[in-house]
Design a protein around this motif. Sequence first.
Motif, PDB file in Angstrom:
ATOM      1  N   ARG A 128      11.485 -16.375 -44.116  1.00 15.94           N
ATOM      2  CA  ARG A 128      10.126 -15.988 -43.716  1.00 15.94           C
ATOM      3  C   ARG A 128       9.923 -16.148 -42.201  1.00 15.94           C
ATOM      4  O   ARG A 128       9.320 -15.302 -41.528  1.00 15.94           O
ATOM      5  CB  ARG A 128       9.101 -16.829 -44.481  1.00 15.94           C
ATOM      6  CG  ARG A 128       8.929 -16.417 -45.946  1.00 15.94           C
ATOM      7  CD  ARG A 128       7.629 -16.971 -46.521  1.00 15.94           C
ATOM      8  NE  ARG A 128       7.628 -18.424 -46.514  1.00 15.94           N
ATOM      9  CZ  ARG A 128       8.085 -19.170 -47.521  1.00 15.94           C
ATOM     10  NH1 ARG A 128       8.588 -18.605 -48.600  1.00 15.94           N
ATOM     11  NH2 ARG A 128       8.026 -20.481 -47.444  1.00 15.94           N
ATOM     12  N   ASN A 129      10.465 -17.285 -41.680  1.00 17.91           N
ATOM     13  CA  ASN A 129      10.331 -17.517 -40.238  1.00 17.91           C
ATOM     14  C   ASN A 129      11.047 -16.426 -39.439  1.00 17.91           C
ATOM     15  O   ASN A 129      10.561 -15.985 -38.384  1.00 17.91           O
ATOM     16  CB  ASN A 129      10.892 -18.888 -39.873  1.00 17.91           C
ATOM     17  CG  ASN A 129      10.030 -20.022 -40.426  1.00 17.91           C
ATOM     18  OD1 ASN A 129       8.829 -19.823 -40.661  1.00 17.91           O
ATOM     19  ND2 ASN A 129      10.624 -21.186 -40.632  1.00 17.91           N
ATOM     20  N   LYS A 130      12.223 -16.007 -39.929  1.00 16.81           N
ATOM     21  CA  LYS A 130      12.944 -14.925 -39.231  1.00 16.81           C
ATOM     22  C   LYS A 130      12.118 -13.639 -39.189  1.00 16.81           C
ATOM     23  O   LYS A 130      12.025 -12.956 -38.152  1.00 16.81           O
ATOM     24  CB  LYS A 130      14.274 -14.659 -39.937  1.00 16.81           C
ATOM     25  CG  LYS A 130      15.319 -15.737 -39.688  1.00 16.81           C
ATOM     26  CD  LYS A 130      16.607 -15.383 -40.423  1.00 16.81           C
ATOM     27  CE  LYS A 130      17.666 -16.465 -40.212  1.00 16.81           C
ATOM     28  NZ  LYS A 130      18.922 -16.130 -40.945  1.00 16.81           N
ATOM     29  N   TRP A 131      11.509 -13.313 -40.347  1.00 18.85           N
ATOM     30  CA  TRP A 131      10.691 -12.088 -40.373  1.00 18.85           C
ATOM     31  C   TRP A 131       9.481 -12.206 -39.449  1.00 18.85           C
ATOM     32  O   TRP A 131       9.136 -11.233 -38.737  1.00 18.85           O
ATOM     33  CB  TRP A 131      10.220 -11.807 -41.806  1.00 18.85           C
ATOM     34  CG  TRP A 131      11.286 -11.190 -42.672  1.00 18.85           C
ATOM     35  CD1 TRP A 131      11.996 -11.765 -43.642  1.00 18.85           C
ATOM     36  CD2 TRP A 131      11.731  -9.842 -42.574  1.00 18.85           C
ATOM     37  NE1 TRP A 131      12.884 -10.910 -44.201  1.00 18.85           N
ATOM     38  CE2 TRP A 131      12.739  -9.669 -43.544  1.00 18.85           C
ATOM     39  CE3 TRP A 131      11.406  -8.747 -41.763  1.00 18.85           C
ATOM     40  CZ2 TRP A 131      13.406  -8.479 -43.767  1.00 18.85           C
ATOM     41  CZ3 TRP A 131      12.072  -7.558 -41.997  1.00 18.85           C
ATOM     42  CH2 TRP A 131      13.061  -7.417 -42.980  1.00 18.85           C
ATOM     43  N   MET A 132       8.873 -13.392 -39.419  1.00 20.63           N
ATOM     44  CA  MET A 132       7.702 -13.577 -38.556  1.00 20.63           C
ATOM     45  C   MET A 132       8.094 -13.455 -37.086  1.00 20.63           C
ATOM     46  O   MET A 132       7.409 -12.782 -36.275  1.00 20.63           O
ATOM     47  CB  MET A 132       7.075 -14.946 -38.815  1.00 20.63           C
ATOM     48  CG  MET A 132       6.393 -15.045 -40.180  1.00 20.63           C
ATOM     49  SD  MET A 132       5.759 -16.703 -40.530  1.00 20.63           S
ATOM     50  CE  MET A 132       4.549 -16.853 -39.227  1.00 20.63           C
ATOM     51  N   GLY A 138      10.707 -11.926 -35.899  1.00 25.84           N
ATOM     52  CA  GLY A 138      11.072 -10.517 -35.627  1.00 25.84           C
ATOM     53  C   GLY A 138       9.846  -9.656 -35.415  1.00 25.84           C
ATOM     54  O   GLY A 138       9.812  -8.764 -34.539  1.00 25.84           O
ATOM     55  N   THR A 139       8.814  -9.920 -36.250  1.00 30.85           N
ATOM     56  CA  THR A 139       7.580  -9.135 -36.128  1.00 30.85           C
ATOM     57  C   THR A 139       6.895  -9.394 -34.784  1.00 30.85           C
ATOM     58  O   THR A 139       6.428  -8.455 -34.099  1.00 30.85           O
ATOM     59  CB  THR A 139       6.629  -9.488 -37.274  1.00 30.85           C
ATOM     60  OG1 THR A 139       7.281  -9.225 -38.530  1.00 30.85           O
ATOM     61  CG2 THR A 139       5.348  -8.674 -37.202  1.00 30.85           C
ATOM     62  N   VAL A 140       6.842 -10.679 -34.414  1.00 33.75           N
ATOM     63  CA  VAL A 140       6.213 -11.032 -33.124  1.00 33.75           C
ATOM     64  C   VAL A 140       6.959 -10.361 -31.971  1.00 33.75           C
ATOM     65  O   VAL A 140       6.355  -9.807 -31.031  1.00 33.75           O
ATOM     66  CB  VAL A 140       6.175 -12.557 -32.957  1.00 33.75           C
ATOM     67  CG1 VAL A 140       5.742 -12.921 -31.541  1.00 33.75           C
ATOM     68  CG2 VAL A 140       5.217 -13.176 -33.981  1.00 33.75           C
ATOM     69  N   ILE A 141       8.315 -10.434 -32.023  1.00 29.55           N
ATOM     70  CA  ILE A 141       9.115  -9.817 -30.948  1.00 29.55           C
ATOM     71  C   ILE A 141       8.872  -8.313 -30.891  1.00 29.55           C
ATOM     72  O   ILE A 141       8.723  -7.714 -29.804  1.00 29.55           O
ATOM     73  CB  ILE A 141      10.604 -10.133 -31.168  1.00 29.55           C
ATOM     74  CG1 ILE A 141      10.850 -11.638 -30.940  1.00 29.55           C
ATOM     75  CG2 ILE A 141      11.478  -9.294 -30.246  1.00 29.55           C
ATOM     76  CD1 ILE A 141      12.254 -12.072 -31.322  1.00 29.55           C
ATOM     77  N   ALA A 142       8.800  -7.705 -32.089  1.00 29.65           N
ATOM     78  CA  ALA A 142       8.565  -6.242 -32.119  1.00 29.65           C
ATOM     79  C   ALA A 142       7.208  -5.896 -31.526  1.00 29.65           C
ATOM     80  O   ALA A 142       7.059  -4.919 -30.758  1.00 29.65           O
ATOM     81  CB  ALA A 142       8.669  -5.742 -33.568  1.00 29.65           C
ATOM     82  N   VAL A 143       6.174  -6.719 -31.883  1.00 26.03           N
ATOM     83  CA  VAL A 143       4.822  -6.469 -31.332  1.00 26.03           C
ATOM     84  C   VAL A 143       4.828  -6.632 -29.818  1.00 26.03           C
ATOM     85  O   VAL A 143       4.221  -5.833 -29.066  1.00 26.03           O
ATOM     86  CB  VAL A 143       3.824  -7.417 -31.997  1.00 26.03           C
ATOM     87  CG1 VAL A 143       2.470  -7.366 -31.274  1.00 26.03           C
ATOM     88  CG2 VAL A 143       3.652  -7.069 -33.469  1.00 26.03           C
ATOM     89  N   LEU A 144       5.536  -7.677 -29.328  1.00 24.17           N
ATOM     90  CA  LEU A 144       5.598  -7.897 -27.876  1.00 24.17           C
ATOM     91  C   LEU A 144       6.286  -6.725 -27.166  1.00 24.17           C
ATOM     92  O   LEU A 144       5.858  -6.279 -26.081  1.00 24.17           O
ATOM     93  CB  LEU A 144       6.332  -9.212 -27.586  1.00 24.17           C
ATOM     94  CG  LEU A 144       5.563 -10.493 -27.966  1.00 24.17           C
ATOM     95  CD1 LEU A 144       6.459 -11.713 -27.767  1.00 24.17           C
ATOM     96  CD2 LEU A 144       4.297 -10.615 -27.117  1.00 24.17           C
TER      97      LEU A 144
END
Length: 221
Positions: free
Chosen positions: A195-199, A201-207
């Motif tokens: 779950r932490n990896k997905w979170m 990854g999502t934050v990095i993608a948004v940035l």
Amino acid sequence: MSQAFEGYERQYCELSANLSKKITSASLLDGEQKKQKIFEVQTRLGDAEALIRKMDLEARSLPPSVKAMLLAKLREYKNDLNNLKSEVKRITSANANQAARDELLESGLQDTMAVSADQRARLLMSTERLNKTGERVRESRKTMLETEELGVSILQDLHQQRQSLLHAHGTLHGVDDNIGRSKKMLTNMSRRMNRNKWMIGTVIAVLIIAILLILYFKLIH
């Protein structure tokens, strides 16, 4: 064999031999001497009967394996006692004439003595065989007791081994429980890490998208 029975047996054998001598002596006497000797013999026959009864009571109070041997001996002694009584009756018969007494002294008495000697020889042989049989029975009983002790020792060892196996089984069951709990903890940790990896990854993608949008707007203006 019972010590009491052996004591009665020795007394009877000695008494029987003594009575046989007295009967022989009485058959050679006449008048009052003969009557007195016969009276002594009859009195001692009562003592012999008492010893037979004591041996019978003692034999019947013992275990079956020993009792059978002693009763076999006792039958021989009873036959011997009956023969002694028969000899006394023959020499005390009031209806026997002098010729019969002479014949008894010359032939019948000798035959009776020979029969008595033969019977005593058979008694001794039977006693020896029974003693040997008793020894074998005692040896067999000793072997049986040793085997029983060995069996008890083996059962005790098996019981101890069973307790050890049960203890080991309980220990293994506890280890299995600990492994199960550890496996659940690792599974939960793995799920949280995913779950932490997905979170992240999502934050990095948004940035990255935000940075691209900022650069795009700056280039346009």
